[in-house]
Design a protein around this motif. Structure first.
Motif, PDB file in Angstrom:
ATOM      1  N   THR A 109     -75.413   8.678 -12.555  1.00 46.80           N
ATOM      2  CA  THR A 109     -75.434   8.477 -11.112  1.00 46.80           C
ATOM      3  C   THR A 109     -76.883   8.352 -10.658  1.00 46.80           C
ATOM      4  N   MET A 110     -77.103   7.622  -9.575  1.00 50.09           N
ATOM      5  CA  MET A 110     -78.443   7.567  -8.998  1.00 50.09           C
ATOM      6  C   MET A 110     -78.354   7.680  -7.482  1.00 50.09           C
ATOM      7  N   VAL A 117     -78.864  14.461   3.970  1.00 46.07           N
ATOM      8  CA  VAL A 117     -78.290  14.198   5.298  1.00 46.07           C
ATOM      9  C   VAL A 117     -77.030  13.330   5.171  1.00 46.07           C
ATOM     10  N   ARG A 118     -76.449  13.327   3.981  1.00 41.33           N
ATOM     11  CA  ARG A 118     -75.215  12.599   3.667  1.00 41.33           C
ATOM     12  C   ARG A 118     -75.333  11.093   3.957  1.00 41.33           C
ATOM     13  N   LYS A 119     -76.510  10.549   3.671  1.00 41.31           N
ATOM     14  CA  LYS A 119     -76.734   9.116   3.865  1.00 41.31           C
ATOM     15  C   LYS A 119     -77.238   8.458   2.581  1.00 41.31           C
ATOM     16  N   SER A 120     -76.973   9.072   1.445  1.00 41.75           N
ATOM     17  CA  SER A 120     -77.414   8.494   0.175  1.00 41.75           C
ATOM     18  C   SER A 120     -76.681   7.190  -0.123  1.00 41.75           C
ATOM     19  N   MET A 121     -77.363   6.300  -0.816  1.00 46.04           N
ATOM     20  CA  MET A 121     -76.706   5.149  -1.446  1.00 46.04           C
ATOM     21  C   MET A 121     -76.721   5.433  -2.935  1.00 46.04           C
ATOM     22  N   THR A 122     -75.566   5.818  -3.462  1.00 52.17           N
ATOM     23  CA  THR A 122     -75.474   6.309  -4.834  1.00 52.17           C
ATOM     24  C   THR A 122     -74.744   5.310  -5.719  1.00 52.17           C
ATOM     25  N   THR A 123     -75.393   4.896  -6.796  1.00 58.87           N
ATOM     26  CA  THR A 123     -74.753   4.012  -7.770  1.00 58.87           C
ATOM     27  C   THR A 123     -74.277   4.838  -8.961  1.00 58.87           C
ATOM     28  N   LEU A 124     -73.198   4.366  -9.597  1.00 58.13           N
ATOM     29  CA  LEU A 124     -72.517   5.119 -10.644  1.00 58.13           C
ATOM     30  C   LEU A 124     -72.095   4.195 -11.777  1.00 58.13           C
ATOM     31  N   THR A 125     -72.062   4.731 -12.991  1.00 61.19           N
ATOM     32  CA  THR A 125     -71.433   4.030 -14.108  1.00 61.19           C
ATOM     33  C   THR A 125     -71.204   5.038 -15.230  1.00 61.19           C
ATOM     34  N   GLU A 133     -63.128  10.480  -9.510  1.00 63.03           N
ATOM     35  CA  GLU A 133     -63.721  11.783  -9.215  1.00 63.03           C
ATOM     36  C   GLU A 133     -65.197  11.636  -8.851  1.00 63.03           C
ATOM     37  N   ALA A 134     -65.917  10.775  -9.575  1.00 61.70           N
ATOM     38  CA  ALA A 134     -67.336  10.556  -9.291  1.00 61.70           C
ATOM     39  C   ALA A 134     -67.527  10.037  -7.877  1.00 61.70           C
ATOM     40  N   GLU A 135     -66.681   9.097  -7.473  1.00 64.99           N
ATOM     41  CA  GLU A 135     -66.775   8.539  -6.125  1.00 64.99           C
ATOM     42  C   GLU A 135     -66.445   9.580  -5.069  1.00 64.99           C
ATOM     43  N   LEU A 147     -70.859   0.556 -10.774  1.00 65.21           N
ATOM     44  CA  LEU A 147     -71.377  -0.641 -11.429  1.00 65.21           C
ATOM     45  C   LEU A 147     -70.810  -0.759 -12.834  1.00 65.21           C
ATOM     46  N   SER A 148     -70.822  -1.979 -13.357  1.00 64.01           N
ATOM     47  CA  SER A 148     -70.129  -2.242 -14.617  1.00 64.01           C
ATOM     48  C   SER A 148     -70.986  -2.011 -15.859  1.00 64.01           C
ATOM     49  N   SER A 149     -72.288  -1.759 -15.684  1.00 60.73           N
ATOM     50  CA  SER A 149     -73.142  -1.573 -16.858  1.00 60.73           C
ATOM     51  C   SER A 149     -74.323  -0.675 -16.528  1.00 60.73           C
ATOM     52  N   GLN A 150     -74.920  -0.111 -17.586  1.00 62.05           N
ATOM     53  CA  GLN A 150     -76.097   0.723 -17.400  1.00 62.05           C
ATOM     54  C   GLN A 150     -77.311  -0.120 -16.986  1.00 62.05           C
TER      55      GLN A 150
END
Length: 252
Positions: A109-110, A117-125, A133-135, A147-150
Motif C-alpha cells: 500500500t502507499m 485527516v482522512r484525505k489520503s490517496m492510497t494505492t494498493l496491490t 479488506e485492503a480497500e 492497481l494491477s502490478s507492482q
C-alpha cells in the motif's frame, strides 16, 4: 472492533493510525517504550503498546511501517505467522516481504500524509483475496485505488506518495512570490491555503487543462504568470520529479 497492529511508529504510521482510530483498535510495536508512549499521546486514543523484540505476529493483521532498509533486521526479532501484512514500504517488493517475513498474504500500500485527516490517496496491490479488506481498511483514511502490478504502484508512489512534498514546495514558493511583491506574509499564507483548498475540490471533476484554459484570458495576468512557469521549465521539472522518484523506488 478489529485490531490493526502497526509495526513501526514513525510519521507515516502515526498519520494512518490517526485516520483509523475511530474504526479500529490500534496496537503499535516498536523498539523504544518512550516513543511508543509518545505515539499513543499523538494518536489521541488508548493503544496497545508492545516492544519489538520477540513480538508474536500470529494471526495478526499487520501494517508494516518501518524503513525499507530495516526489513531483514526487523524480521529476526518477530515470531509467528501474520494473517496478512499491509506494507507501506516504498520500493520493497512483495517477493522480498514474503521471503523476509512470515505472513499468509502481503498487500503493498502507499498512503500519503493526508491519511491523518482522512484525505489520503492510497494505492494498493498484492494478494487479490485481500483486495476488499485492503480497500475497507485503507478506505478509512481516504480514497483507494487497486492497481494491477507492482510497477504501477511504484509509479503511483512517485505521484501520490511523494506528491505532498512537491505541492508543499510549490505552495511555499507561490506564497514567497506574493510576499516578494509586497503582500504581508500572514495574508499570503491565508490566500495560498484558500487557493489549494478550492483547487482540491475543482480538480476532482475538471481536467487540469480545462481549469487552466478557464482562468487564462488572452494577454491577461494568468497568461503572463503561466508564461514565466513555462520559461522556468516547471512542467518538465514536475515530470522529471516523477521519473526520479520512480527510479529511486526501484532502487530501494
Amino acid at each position: 472492533m478489529r485490531t490493526i497492529t502497526f509495526i513501526g511508529n514513525g510519521n507515516m504510521a502515526l498519520s494512518i493510525a490517526k485516520g483509523l482510530r475511530d474504526n479500529y483498535n490500534i496496537e503499535v510495536v516498536g523498539r523504544d517504550a518512550k516513543k511508543l508512549q509518545d505515539f499513543e499521546i499523538e494518536v489521541g486514543v488508548s493503544v496497545e503498546k508492545r516492544l519489538l523484540e520477540g513480538f508474536n505476529m500470529e494471526d495478526k493483521t499487520v501494517l508494516l511501517c518501518v524503513k525499507p532498509a530495516n526489513v531483514d533486521e526487523i524480521s529476526k526479532k518477530l515470531k509467528g505467522k501474520a494473517r496478512v501484512i499491509y506494507s507501506v514500504l516504498a520500493g520493497t517488493s512483495i517477493e522480498k516481504l514474503k521471503s523476509s517475513l512470515n505472513s499468509g498474504a502481503v498487500v503493498r500500500t502507499m498512503p500519503n500524509l493526508a491519511a491523518s485527516v482522512r484525505k489520503s490517496m492510497t494505492t494498493l496491490t498484492g494478494d487479490i483475496e485481500f483486495k476488499e479488506e485492503a480497500e475497507e481498511i485503507l478506505g478509512s483514511i481516504g480514497k483507494t485505488l487497486w492497481l494491477s502490478s507492482q510497477k504501477e504502484l511504484d509509479i503511483a508512489t512517485a505521484l501520490a506518495g511523494s506528491g505532498p512534498a512537491y505541492l508543499a514546495l510549490i505552495s511555499e514558493a507561490l506564497a514567497d512570490g506574493a510576499v516578494k511583491q509586497g503582500l504581508k506574509r500572514e495574508d499570503a499564507m491565508v490566500v495560498m491555503r484558500g487557493l489549494f483548498g478550492g483547487f482540491g475540490e475543482l480538480i476532482q471533476d475538471i481536467h487540469p487543462a480545462l481549469l487552466k484554459d478557464g482562468v487564462m484570458s488572452p494577454g491577461g495576468t494568468t497568461a503572463a504568470g503561466y508564461g514565466a512557469l513555462e520559461d522556468g521549465n516547471v512542467r518538465s521539472a514536475c515530470m522529471d520529479a516523477i521519473a526520479k522518484a520512480y527510479k529511486r523506488a526501484k532502487e530501494l
